[in-house]
Design an enzyme around this catalytic site. Structure first.
Site, PDB file in Angstrom:
ATOM      1  N   ASN A 157     -26.854 -21.804 -47.610  1.00 46.19           N
ATOM      2  CA  ASN A 157     -27.968 -21.016 -47.078  1.00 46.19           C
ATOM      3  C   ASN A 157     -28.412 -21.594 -45.734  1.00 46.19           C
ATOM      4  OD1 ASN A 157     -28.928 -23.102 -48.818  1.00 46.19           O
ATOM      5  ND2 ASN A 157     -30.876 -22.086 -49.119  1.00 46.19           N
ATOM      6  N   ILE A 158     -28.692 -20.665 -44.814  1.00 46.27           N
ATOM      7  CA  ILE A 158     -29.024 -21.015 -43.431  1.00 46.27           C
ATOM      8  C   ILE A 158     -30.351 -20.333 -43.095  1.00 46.27           C
ATOM      9  CG2 ILE A 158     -28.267 -20.935 -41.025  1.00 46.27           C
ATOM     10  CD1 ILE A 158     -25.359 -20.532 -42.187  1.00 46.27           C
ATOM     11  N   CYS A 195     -28.378 -16.189 -47.168  1.00 49.51           N
ATOM     12  CA  CYS A 195     -28.123 -16.902 -48.420  1.00 49.51           C
ATOM     13  C   CYS A 195     -26.708 -17.488 -48.435  1.00 49.51           C
ATOM     14  CB  CYS A 195     -28.276 -15.963 -49.603  1.00 49.51           C
ATOM     15  SG  CYS A 195     -29.958 -15.394 -49.893  1.00 49.51           S
ATOM     16  N   GLU A 212     -24.295 -17.370 -50.695  1.00 47.60           N
ATOM     17  CA  GLU A 212     -23.184 -16.511 -51.131  1.00 47.60           C
ATOM     18  C   GLU A 212     -22.826 -15.491 -50.070  1.00 47.60           C
ATOM     19  OE1 GLU A 212     -26.199 -17.031 -52.318  1.00 47.60           O
ATOM     20  OE2 GLU A 212     -26.692 -15.626 -53.932  1.00 47.60           O
ATOM     21  N   CYS A 239     -28.047 -10.090 -51.887  1.00 48.09           N
ATOM     22  CA  CYS A 239     -26.690 -10.609 -52.085  1.00 48.09           C
ATOM     23  C   CYS A 239     -25.934  -9.799 -53.128  1.00 48.09           C
ATOM     24  CB  CYS A 239     -26.747 -12.074 -52.492  1.00 48.09           C
ATOM     25  SG  CYS A 239     -27.235 -13.143 -51.117  1.00 48.09           S
TER      26      CYS A 239
HETATM   27  N1  THU Z   1     -31.012 -18.454 -51.638  1.00 48.20           N
HETATM   28  C1  THU Z   1     -29.651 -18.433 -51.597  1.00 48.20           C
HETATM   29  O1  THU Z   1     -29.040 -18.979 -50.675  1.00 48.20           O
HETATM   30  N2  THU Z   1     -28.992 -17.799 -52.596  1.00 48.20           N
HETATM   31  C2  THU Z   1     -29.589 -17.263 -53.701  1.00 48.20           C
HETATM   32  O2  THU Z   1     -28.908 -16.723 -54.549  1.00 48.20           O
HETATM   33  C3  THU Z   1     -31.048 -17.352 -53.852  1.00 48.20           C
HETATM   34  C4  THU Z   1     -31.799 -17.775 -52.646  1.00 48.20           C
HETATM   35  C5  THU Z   1     -31.727 -19.209 -50.598  1.00 48.20           C
HETATM   36  C6  THU Z   1     -32.475 -18.421 -49.586  1.00 48.20           C
HETATM   37  C7  THU Z   1     -33.479 -19.453 -49.101  1.00 48.20           C
HETATM   38  O3  THU Z   1     -32.875 -20.253 -48.111  1.00 48.20           O
HETATM   39  C8  THU Z   1     -33.750 -20.315 -50.308  1.00 48.20           C
HETATM   40  O4  THU Z   1     -32.665 -20.061 -51.201  1.00 48.20           O
HETATM   41  C9  THU Z   1     -35.065 -20.032 -50.999  1.00 48.20           C
HETATM   42  O5  THU Z   1     -35.206 -18.698 -51.298  1.00 48.20           O
END
Ligand code: THU
EC number: 3.5.4.5
Length: 130
Positions: free
Chosen positions: A43-44, A54, A56, A90
């Site tokens: 996640n960025i 996110c 994924e 996602c």
């Molecule tokens: N996030 C993800 O990268 N994938 C997920 O399936 C759930 C949420 C990240 C987004 C954000 O950077 C952090 O988690 C908090 O929501």
């Protein structure tokens, strides 16, 4: 089927490479290509919070940009008490690129895992089959 260990290892290692200065909530992902390639995702985040990507989606978009279109599995990992659950945005992206029954493993850094697929995660989804 239990999560392939190589794929889980990549997703768990990715937890160290996230850019998460705002949420401090790292998520890692690993996407398996049809010839065994593994695409890593993290996640960025962005100071303009809505621009966050996110883990994924990072993995999926990296694979798509490299020309890949067919996938055999996805792992998503979080430092969570329960196996992590992917967000709605996602899930819609997964509908676009995954077969309905392609295995998706939701895991955490404590070794818990749930196997699911996008048909279960997004029933009744808007898709490109209409
Ligand atoms: N996030 C993800 O990268 N994938 C997920 O399936 C759930 C949420 C990240 C987004 C954000 O950077 C952090 O988690 C908090 O929501």
């Amino acid at each position: 089927m239990t999560v392939p260990s190589t794929l889980a290892d990549v997703a768990n290692a990715a937890l160290n490479d996230t850019y998460t200065p705002y949420s401090h909530f790292p998520v890692g992902a690993a996407l398996l290509g049809e010839n065994g390639e593994i695409f890593k995702g993290v996640n960025i985040e962005n100071v303009s919070f809505g621009l966050t990507n996110c883990a994924e989606r990072t993995a999926i978009f990296t694979a798509i940009a490299a020309g890949h279109r067919h996938f055999h599995g996805l792992v998503i990992s979080g430092k969570t008490d329960e196996p992590i659950a992917p967000c709605g945005a996602c899930r819609q992206v997964m509908v676009e690129f995954f077969e309905p029954d392609m295995p998706i493993w939701l895991i955490n850094d404590q070794g818990q895992e749930i196997e699911t697929n996008i048909a279960q995660l997004m029933p009744g989804a808007f898709n490109n089959l209409h």
